[in-house]
Design an enzyme around this catalytic site. Structure first.
Site, mmCIF file in Angstrom:
data_model
loop_
_atom_site.group_PDB
_atom_site.id
_atom_site.type_symbol
_atom_site.label_atom_id
_atom_site.label_comp_id
_atom_site.label_asym_id
_atom_site.label_seq_id
_atom_site.Cartn_x
_atom_site.Cartn_y
_atom_site.Cartn_z
ATOM 1 N N ASP A 315 27.716 -8.107 57.290
ATOM 2 C CA ASP A 315 26.847 -9.231 56.931
ATOM 3 C C ASP A 315 27.436 -10.581 57.357
ATOM 4 O O ASP A 315 28.641 -10.711 57.574
ATOM 5 C CB ASP A 315 26.675 -9.291 55.401
ATOM 6 C CG ASP A 315 25.840 -8.138 54.873
ATOM 7 O OD1 ASP A 315 25.618 -7.175 55.621
ATOM 8 O OD2 ASP A 315 25.436 -8.212 53.694
ATOM 9 N N ASP A 316 26.562 -11.559 57.384
ATOM 10 C CA ASP A 316 26.899 -12.990 57.482
ATOM 11 C C ASP A 316 27.291 -13.469 58.878
ATOM 12 O O ASP A 316 27.575 -14.639 59.065
ATOM 13 C CB ASP A 316 28.002 -13.403 56.488
ATOM 14 C CG ASP A 316 27.651 -13.149 55.040
ATOM 15 O OD1 ASP A 316 26.483 -12.780 54.778
ATOM 16 O OD2 ASP A 316 28.520 -13.295 54.170
ATOM 17 N N HIS A 366 19.354 -11.245 57.458
ATOM 18 C CA HIS A 366 20.056 -11.605 56.218
ATOM 19 C C HIS A 366 19.708 -13.045 55.817
ATOM 20 O O HIS A 366 20.503 -13.700 55.149
ATOM 21 C CB HIS A 366 21.562 -11.440 56.444
ATOM 22 C CG HIS A 366 22.402 -11.417 55.199
ATOM 23 N ND1 HIS A 366 22.017 -10.797 54.032
ATOM 24 C CD2 HIS A 366 23.628 -11.946 54.937
ATOM 25 C CE1 HIS A 366 22.974 -10.951 53.121
ATOM 26 N NE2 HIS A 366 23.953 -11.653 53.640
ATOM 27 N N HIS A 370 21.354 -18.059 53.930
ATOM 28 C CA HIS A 370 22.000 -17.348 52.836
ATOM 29 C C HIS A 370 21.742 -17.943 51.446
ATOM 30 O O HIS A 370 22.659 -18.105 50.631
ATOM 31 C CB HIS A 370 23.523 -17.289 53.079
ATOM 32 C CG HIS A 370 24.184 -16.084 52.485
ATOM 33 N ND1 HIS A 370 24.531 -16.010 51.152
ATOM 34 C CD2 HIS A 370 24.569 -14.905 53.024
ATOM 35 C CE1 HIS A 370 25.117 -14.846 50.929
ATOM 36 N NE2 HIS A 370 25.146 -14.159 52.039
ATOM 37 N N HIS A 457 31.824 -7.757 55.936
ATOM 38 C CA HIS A 457 31.370 -9.053 56.468
ATOM 39 C C HIS A 457 32.081 -9.341 57.789
ATOM 40 O O HIS A 457 33.318 -9.329 57.828
ATOM 41 C CB HIS A 457 31.654 -10.159 55.451
ATOM 42 C CG HIS A 457 30.903 -9.971 54.168
ATOM 43 N ND1 HIS A 457 31.382 -9.167 53.157
ATOM 44 C CD2 HIS A 457 29.695 -10.427 53.759
ATOM 45 C CE1 HIS A 457 30.486 -9.155 52.172
ATOM 46 N NE2 HIS A 457 29.459 -9.912 52.507
#
Ligand code: ZN
Length: 488
Positions: A315-316, A366, A370, A457
């Site tokens: 993620d991210d 995603h 965020h 991540h």
């Protein structure tokens, strides 16, 4: 001054000797001076190239040359935050933006500590995002939006602008923009007021007195602005000049109306390409059923010896260094994974996003910035998801096929805004917290089972560092690496 009477008797030879000695001394001094200068120069060069090396590396792949995007994300249960900000090769700019971020973070954490001390149970949220606007003069405007929620209170929103010409390091101010000319500022003030009282979305909520105070011709009243190729945009604080319903009041003055006020360096250039087009069409999405894993599922079927599956998720990102390293390790094990990307980072690093797609991994959405979507309006949820799907499609040519809500926070409203299945996880490696390659392996070892979805991540170097051991272990345990959508 000291006088030496004896020197009067000096012979020609004495004088000659003195001259020779003096020139030797002077020569020596001269050479040692040159050497010192050279050393100084060398050490200066070394020092600066070191500083540059650490900042440049990340920005070389950037869509905005000379700028990198930094994402600091805390998945801590009670104090969520996601802070994104630009960094450059210029220290003054870097320090200014960084200290702004640090200040906001510190205030938020203090307020949350206080809130928790008095028994507060709701998770807080801090989200700082920014938009990058490029002007033909080479000037970049970075418009930060800072939103925070403490407990159940209404969120607060602040908009602040920073400016930089990444080539020259110059940070343009509103004074520069209008030639430090008070008369021009007065004209701008009048135009802004006219706009405000006529603006459909704002006029009914205006607070007359406050508006007059905050649009007075004082430079600081207009310090939050963005310079685009066809307009100057001014931002005012939420609640400052209008009721909260109006949101953050924004006034756009088209260049046509203020062209004669703007300093010559920033005057419009004919036929300049618009750099800020973010199209809003939502790509077709495949219609899959939700794939959420239930943590309490029985682990009885461990005995059955069919191939075990594991879906690794990152993620991210994308990130030029970390994602690239992770792609290399996955390739080494011929492993496929799923990358849940942030739209803001895809915008900065389209090449890296493309590399993820080219390597055959699954693309996940995603959101753009965020945020905790359960605290956002339907409109905001929709744009966060749709814009991200859109940029992923634009950049990679492929659709995102899965969605992961930030912090795993979703409700029916959130899920209703997308056709993509919402994917959570059952193995949380906490890599964002411990930043430790050994700990990453330990958690994967202790929790991964057939069908697991592992959360990592790709913005932390320690995750890239630990991945090889993780893959070696899982492979040895008989797992096959699949994307989320390939899970049985
Ligand atoms: Zn995340």
């Amino acid at each position: 001054m000291r006088k030496n009477e004896g020197n009067r008797r000096s012979s020609w030879i004495d004088i000659k000797a003195t001259v020779i000695i003096l020139s030797l001394v002077a020569g020596g001094l001269f050479f040692s001076l040159i050497l010192t200068m050279d050393n100084n120069k060398k050490s200066f060069v070394n020092k600066s190239s070191k500083v540059l090396a650490s900042t440049i590396t990340n920005s070389t792949n950037s869509n905005y040359p000379g700028i990198k995007i930094v994402s600091e994300i805390s998945n801590d249960e009670s104090t969520h935050f996601a802070l994104q900000y630009p960094q450059s090769e210029h220290n003054s700019f870097n320090e200014k933006t960084k200290s702004y971020i640090e200040k906001i973070k510190a205030t938020y954490l203090e307020e949350m500590t206080e809130y928790n001390k008095f028994g507060g149970e709701l998770a807080g949220e801090l989200n700082v995002s920014f938009e990058t606007i490029v002007h033909h003069s080479g000037n970049y405007s970075f418009v930060f939006t800072n939103t925070s929620f403490i407990g159940g209170a209404n969120g607060s929103t602040e908009v602040v602008s920073f400016h930089l010409n990444p080539k020259t390091g110059k940070e343009i101010t509103v004074e520069d923009l209008f030639d430090h000319d008070f008369k021009k500022l007065a004209r701008v003030s009048t135009l802004v007021r006219e706009k405000l009282v006529n603006e459909e979305s704002i006029k009914d909520f205006l607070l007359a007195e406050e508006m007059n105070v905050h649009t007075k011709p004082i430079w600081t009243n207009f310090s939050n602005f963005a310079l685009t190729n066809d307009s100057v945009i001014f931002y005012f604080d939420k609640y400052q000049i209008a009721a909260g319903t109006a949101g953050v009041p924004i006034v756009t003055l088209p260049i046509e109306s203020i062209g004669n006020l703007i300093a010559s360096d920033y005057k419009p250039k004919e036929a300049v390409a618009d750099n800020s087009n973010k199209n809003d069409n939502n790509p077709n999405t495949s219609n899959k059923t939700s794939n959420n894993k239930n943590e309490d599922e029985s682990i009885e079927d461990k005995a059955s010896d069919k191939t075990k599956q594991v879906a690794l998720t990152f993620d991210d990102g994308p990130d030029p260094e970390v994602t690239t390293a992770i792609l290399a390790t996955l390739k080494k094990y011929d492993a496929k994974a799923t990358f849940f990307m942030l739209g803001s980072r895809v915008e900065y690093y389209p090449e890296i996003a493309k590399n993820v797609e080219k390597a055959g991994h699954e693309l996940g959405n995603h959101t753009w910035n965020h945020p905790d979507l359960t605290k956002a309006s339907a409109k905001k949820v929709n744009s966060e998801i749709a814009n991200t799907s859109s940029i992923i499609k634009d950049v990679t040519g492929k659709n995102a096929t899965v969605f992961r809500p930030p912090y795993g926070a979703a409700n029916d409203l959130v899920r209703g805004q997308t056709d993509l299945p919402s994917i959570l996880w059952d193995v949380d490696t906490l890599d964002w917290k411990h930043r430790n390659a050994n700990e990453l392996l330990r958690i994967v070892k202790s929790r991964t089972q057939d069908g697991s979805i592992v959360l990592m991540h790709d913005i932390h170097q320690s995750t890239a560092d630990g991945l090889d051991s993780v893959l070696a272990y899982l492979k040895n345990e008989g797992f096959t690496f699949v994307t989320v959508s390939e899970l049985d």
